[in-house]
Write an enzyme that holds these catalytic residues in place. Sequence first.
Site, PDB file in Angstrom:
ATOM      1  CG  MET A   3      -6.131 -12.057 -11.799  1.00 35.99           C
ATOM      2  SD  MET A   3      -6.847 -13.143 -12.397  1.00 35.99           S
ATOM      3  CE  MET A   3      -6.756 -12.793 -14.155  1.00 35.99           C
ATOM      4  CG  LEU A  33       2.348  -8.516  -8.871  1.00 38.60           C
ATOM      5  CD1 LEU A  33       2.957  -8.305  -7.056  1.00 38.60           C
ATOM      6  CD2 LEU A  33       0.951  -8.205  -9.067  1.00 38.60           C
ATOM      7  N   GLY A  90       1.287  -0.442 -13.087  1.00 37.09           N
ATOM      8  CA  GLY A  90       0.027  -0.212 -12.748  1.00 37.09           C
ATOM      9  C   GLY A  90       0.068  -1.026 -11.324  1.00 37.09           C
ATOM     10  CG  HIS A  91      -0.784  -5.383 -10.435  1.00 37.64           C
ATOM     11  ND1 HIS A  91       0.146  -5.659 -11.723  1.00 37.64           N
ATOM     12  CD2 HIS A  91      -1.797  -6.551 -10.417  1.00 37.64           C
ATOM     13  CE1 HIS A  91      -0.875  -6.634 -13.046  1.00 37.64           C
ATOM     14  NE2 HIS A  91      -1.834  -6.910 -11.713  1.00 37.64           N
ATOM     15  N   GLY A 131      -7.436  -0.806 -10.024  1.00 38.37           N
ATOM     16  CA  GLY A 131      -7.288  -0.083 -11.098  1.00 38.37           C
ATOM     17  C   GLY A 131      -8.516   0.364 -11.693  1.00 38.37           C
ATOM     18  CG  MET A 132     -10.462   4.570 -12.075  1.00 39.49           C
ATOM     19  SD  MET A 132     -12.195   3.522 -12.327  1.00 39.49           S
ATOM     20  CE  MET A 132     -12.657   4.549 -13.387  1.00 39.49           C
ATOM     21  CG  ASP A 156      -9.662  -4.820 -14.980  1.00 40.19           C
ATOM     22  OD1 ASP A 156     -10.194  -4.867 -15.960  1.00 40.19           O
ATOM     23  OD2 ASP A 156      -8.435  -4.687 -14.435  1.00 40.19           O
ATOM     24  CB  SER A 158      -0.979  -9.308 -16.920  1.00 36.80           C
ATOM     25  OG  SER A 158      -0.769  -8.475 -15.844  1.00 36.80           O
ATOM     26  NE  ARG A 159      -6.224 -11.440 -20.536  1.00 35.63           N
ATOM     27  CZ  ARG A 159      -6.900 -10.971 -19.502  1.00 35.63           C
ATOM     28  NH1 ARG A 159      -7.380 -10.093 -18.970  1.00 35.63           N
ATOM     29  NH2 ARG A 159      -7.776 -12.385 -18.692  1.00 35.63           N
TER      30      ARG A 159
END
Lengths: 312, 312
Positions: free
Chosen positions: A45, A48, A51-52, A162-163, A165, A201-202
Amino acid sequence: MIIVREVAQLRQAIAERRQLGTNRAKAEYGSAAIQQHTVGFVPTMGYLHEGHASLMQKARELSDTVVLSIFVNPIQFGPNEDLDSYPRDEARDLEVARREGVDIVFLPTVAEMYPQPTRTKIHVSALTERLCGASRPGHFDGVTTVVAKLFNMVNPDLAFFGMKDAQQVAVLQQMVTDLNMNVTIVPCPIVREADGLALSSRNVYLSAEQREQALVLSQSLRKVREVSEDAVQNSFTIGQIHQMVESTITSSPLADIDYIEILTFPGLEPILAEQRLSDVQEDIIVALAVKFGNTRLIDNIRLQKAEVLSHV
Amino acid sequence: MIIVREVAQLRQAIAERRQLGTNRAKAEYGSAAIQQHTVGFVPTMGYLHEGHASLMQKARELSDTVVLSIFVNPIQFGPNEDLDSYPRDEARDLEVARREGVDIVFLPTVAEMYPQPTRTKIHVSALTERLCGASRPGHFDGVTTVVAKLFNMVNPDLAFFGMKDAQQVAVLQQMVTDLNMNVTIVPCPIVREADGLALSSRNVYLSAEQREQALVLSQSLRKVREVSEDAVQNSFTIGQIHQMVESTITSSPLADIDYIEILTFPGLEPILAEQRLSDVQEDIIVALAVKFGNTRLIDNIRLQKAEVLSHV
């Protein structure tokens, strides 16, 4: 790096890369070579972070062509969620993608992805009923539906998630298996800041004070890891571990717990509170969702059966 | 003709055909040719009749490789429906497939299609709420889910479906559009016996007397066609046409009407009873489901806007 905004351009760009690869493979290996070219796909989403970047690095390592998509998918947000305020920064995202050696970036508009409101939804039962599925009704139908759309556009051999989520990984793996999708889901480890906070991102929403207190998430999970690796403490019961995590998190006055759950992975089945950690016969996930102000953070740790047992 | 029973064999057989075709195209057209080879797919539940044969013929005409699947899909049958008694005749089906020049027949077991009970379902809303969707709750979720699975196994360029299941065609077209599946749905005309009865694997259930009376279905639809083609009668209202169809069908004492519906196609929206046929601005479908004893038959006629208007 090719940047495309329309589905037809995306299909064309990928077909050309595949064709190129197949021709190259034929020259090298002869005409018996079938489909030598591997397409790796990283759906995101945007906004970035490292993690991305780690997903793109893994994709780069394992694929001939790396496709990145950036799309804030409206149908996975609830009516009171942060769709409108979700952070976006296309220019910076494209820099990250370039740095990581992405071949094709897909940046569709909402109208390109949903020319009409979708009447078709993919629903995965059981796995979506707990954790974020319980807190965010309809969320996973939105995720599975958009990921299926993207898979049908990209037709990837490998897809990287990614783990952080973890439930998303379990749900998508179930969808791929059940629907015989011809793609391999590659789960990648959670990437953390130096102080332990899982990248998200949050995280930009957090005030300095919230950011500080949000460390209780990773701290509580580190304690779980320590318990699992300790030959004495791994006889703790699931209930005791739950208690330990909860008391660590509630030590932060700003933390508002959405859920703390200890489940099997990837089945996401509950485990009896009385059961000893060392007696559980499957992989385990300890998963958290905690709000700081309006910002909902998630984190988790996965204990693989072999890791826990090796200390019994 | 290759006969396969496992998904892995199916994928392999199709990959080899595609490779063969691509090599041939390259030899003929040079290496710039991308994906010259067209795979046409005819998914069926077997007990093949001339209706199925017409799908295979169309597929043969338009495709380099024709794949036929035969699978009685349990998840599209309701608990009180005819799953166990659904007619099967593998040997005869293979003869028909050979006669029609099919290249690959896929004959999976239930265990091969559903190694575990599927937790993933595809649901198309709106279009599934009327007609057979209302009479057979869950039926279309079973259809869309199994067709998506088969599409993911075969990866066809074209997929052929009979218009006898007009609602199925509309629902699958919606799924393909919404999920960006890279396949073209090719609807094929209803095939009828000389006396008008629409071909169906379920026709074998009918007694001689039921078979005779079942002609009221096609007779009522022929009257609709006549009305639509008549410059005076096409000012009939939708309500009058409904009435005409109903009175034709109820002239058969054995006919037990499930539904008679006049809807737009492919949107399947209701049309006001007061509206004149010649005033409707979209294609129309008159769709019937009628039981004779335990046997439920369906039939329909599609009136294309252009056909009706040409007589106004």
